[in-house]
Design an enzyme around this catalytic site. Structure first.
Site, PDB file in Angstrom:
ATOM      1  N   LYS A  43       0.853  -1.190   0.000  1.00 13.40           N
ATOM      2  CA  LYS A  43       0.000   0.000   0.000  1.00 13.40           C
ATOM      3  C   LYS A  43       0.891   1.243   0.000  1.00 13.40           C
ATOM      4  O   LYS A  43       1.937   1.264   0.661  1.00 13.40           O
ATOM      5  CB  LYS A  43      -0.880  -0.014   1.264  1.00 13.40           C
ATOM      6  N   GLY A  70      -7.965   7.612   1.488  1.00 14.60           N
ATOM      7  CA  GLY A  70      -7.172   8.644   2.157  1.00 14.60           C
ATOM      8  C   GLY A  70      -5.851   8.129   2.712  1.00 14.60           C
ATOM      9  O   GLY A  70      -5.382   8.589   3.760  1.00 14.60           O
ATOM     10  N   CYS A 127      -2.519   9.999  -6.291  1.00 12.81           N
ATOM     11  CA  CYS A 127      -3.586   9.754  -5.316  1.00 12.81           C
ATOM     12  C   CYS A 127      -4.604  10.895  -5.370  1.00 12.81           C
ATOM     13  O   CYS A 127      -4.242  12.052  -5.164  1.00 12.81           O
ATOM     14  CB  CYS A 127      -3.048   9.633  -3.894  1.00 12.81           C
ATOM     15  N   GLY A 247      -9.446  -2.517 -14.175  1.00  9.30           N
ATOM     16  CA  GLY A 247     -10.511  -3.390 -14.664  1.00  9.30           C
ATOM     17  C   GLY A 247     -10.072  -4.767 -15.107  1.00  9.30           C
ATOM     18  O   GLY A 247     -10.748  -5.393 -15.921  1.00  9.30           O
TER      19      GLY A 247
HETATM   20  C1  DHB Z   1      -5.477   6.228  -2.199  1.00  9.37           C
HETATM   21  C2  DHB Z   1      -6.106   6.176  -3.413  1.00  9.37           C
HETATM   22  C3  DHB Z   1      -5.352   6.183  -4.557  1.00  9.37           C
HETATM   23  O1  DHB Z   1      -5.910   6.110  -5.783  1.00  9.37           O
HETATM   24  C4  DHB Z   1      -3.977   6.263  -4.449  1.00  9.37           C
HETATM   25  O2  DHB Z   1      -3.249   6.299  -5.551  1.00  9.37           O
HETATM   26  C5  DHB Z   1      -3.364   6.301  -3.242  1.00  9.37           C
HETATM   27  C6  DHB Z   1      -4.124   6.287  -2.109  1.00  9.37           C
HETATM   28  C7  DHB Z   1      -6.247   6.251  -0.971  1.00  9.37           C
HETATM   29  O3  DHB Z   1      -7.304   6.893  -0.957  1.00  9.37           O
HETATM   30  O4  DHB Z   1      -5.782   5.671   0.036  1.00  9.37           O
END
Ligand code: DHB
Length: 308
Positions: A43, A70, A127, A247
């Site tokens: 992540k 977030g 993000c 997708g």
């Molecule tokens: C989050 C969403 C995203 O698309 C990303 O690239 C990084 C973080 C998120 O909301 O955690």
């Protein structure tokens, strides 16, 4: 026969997890290490641990999902410390995703992971879910400044997670910037940012953060992902690999990304819905499809899209 590579790094399979779902905690990452995912992708991390946005912040939809998580994550130091255990658990490539709130944040984290056992570093320029923070990949000047700072911190290959682009002038501008730096791969695409899904019955936006605006994922965005992979494959030199995302839930989806020019693909929404079993299933479906078409390798199909 699904072996491939990103830069010089060999992968035993063409399919792995995207940064996002089910890759935040050590337990989740160990599960990925033991799965058929070609790599363990983490992540996106930030300097400090984060709880993320208020709930509800994820909603599965008939053809995908909308999310505004977030950036909930354990903070980069927790991942640094965890990497040797993930390596031991899976003995497979590890890709770390970093998503700083500033160039200085990204420099700090990329530097740290340069001297870790991570195999690739994917820097998230896209993000959409942090209130008041624009998607870096939509600001070409800042993108260039960020690349200047993060591409010279060590020898580990650096890649960029890009937002979707919708205009040829943007594909060209971004490709011209990327070509100036030793970028090893790009990952296309992140979720389609700032979309709105409404529940007509309750007359309410279905997620809470940012007044309901969130990243759209899954089937809805596959044609956008395919277009981004295809456009960048035509604009970038062959030594910059492209990882396709958006997708992918069947072998046919994975094959379409291969035709568009992807060297590997990542799976997010389908992984969230199905769990780690999706990696082996999609790989087997892709293998059957390629066998039926008498293709014997990823390289034989990559970028071979026909146009009429
Ligand atoms: C989050 C969403 C995203 O698309 C990303 O690239 C990084 C973080 C998120 O909301 O955690």
């Amino acid at each position: 026969c699904l072996n491939t590579h990103i830069g010089q790094l060999p992968l035993d399979s063409y399919i792995f997890n995207a940064s996002g779902p089910l890759c935040t905690s050590e337990e989740e990452l160990i599960r990925l290490a033991g799965s058929a995912s070609a790599a363990v992708m983490t992540k996106s991390c930030t300097i400090l641990p984060r709880e993320g946005n208020a709930e509800p912040r994820y909603q599965a939809l008939p053809l995908g999902s909308i999310q505004s998580m977030g950036l909930p994550n354990l903070g980069y130091q927790a991942y640094l410390e965890m990497l040797p255990r993930l390596k031991k658990a899976g003995n497979k490539p590890i890709v770390v995703s970093v998503s700083g709130f500033s160039v200085a944040d990204n420099v700090t984290m990329v530097k740290a992971f340069q001297s870790s056992c991570a195999d690739l570093i994917e820097v998230n320029f896209s993000c959409p879910n942090i209130e008041g923070k624009p998607q870096l990949g939509y600001d070409f000047e800042q993108t260039e400044q960020a690349l200047e700072a993060i591409c010279q911190l060590g020898d580990k290959p650096i890649g960029l997670k890009l937002p979707p682009y919708f205009d040829f002038s943007h594909f060209i501008t971004m490709a011209d910037i990327i070509k100036k730096f030793p970028v090893s791969f790009i990952t296309c695409i992140n979720s389609v940012g700032n979309t709105l899904v409404i529940d007509a019955e309750t007359e309410t936006a279905i997620i809470k953060p940012k007044g309901g605006f969130g990243g759209l994922c899954g089937d809805y965005i596959k044609p956008i992902g395919l277009a981004n992979v295809r456009a960048f494959r035509q604009l970038l030199p062959d030594n910059i690999d492209i990882i396709g995302v958006g997708g992918i839930k069947t072998g046919t989806d994975a094959f379409e990304y291969l035709l568009a020019g992807a060297s590997a693909v990542q799976v997010a929404t389908c992984f969230e819905k199905e769990g780690v079993e999706c990696f082996d299933r999609i790989a087997q479906e892709l293998q059957s499809l390629m066998a039926a078409k008498q293709y014997s390798s990823i390289a034989a199909v990559k970028g071979k899209l026909k146009v009429i």
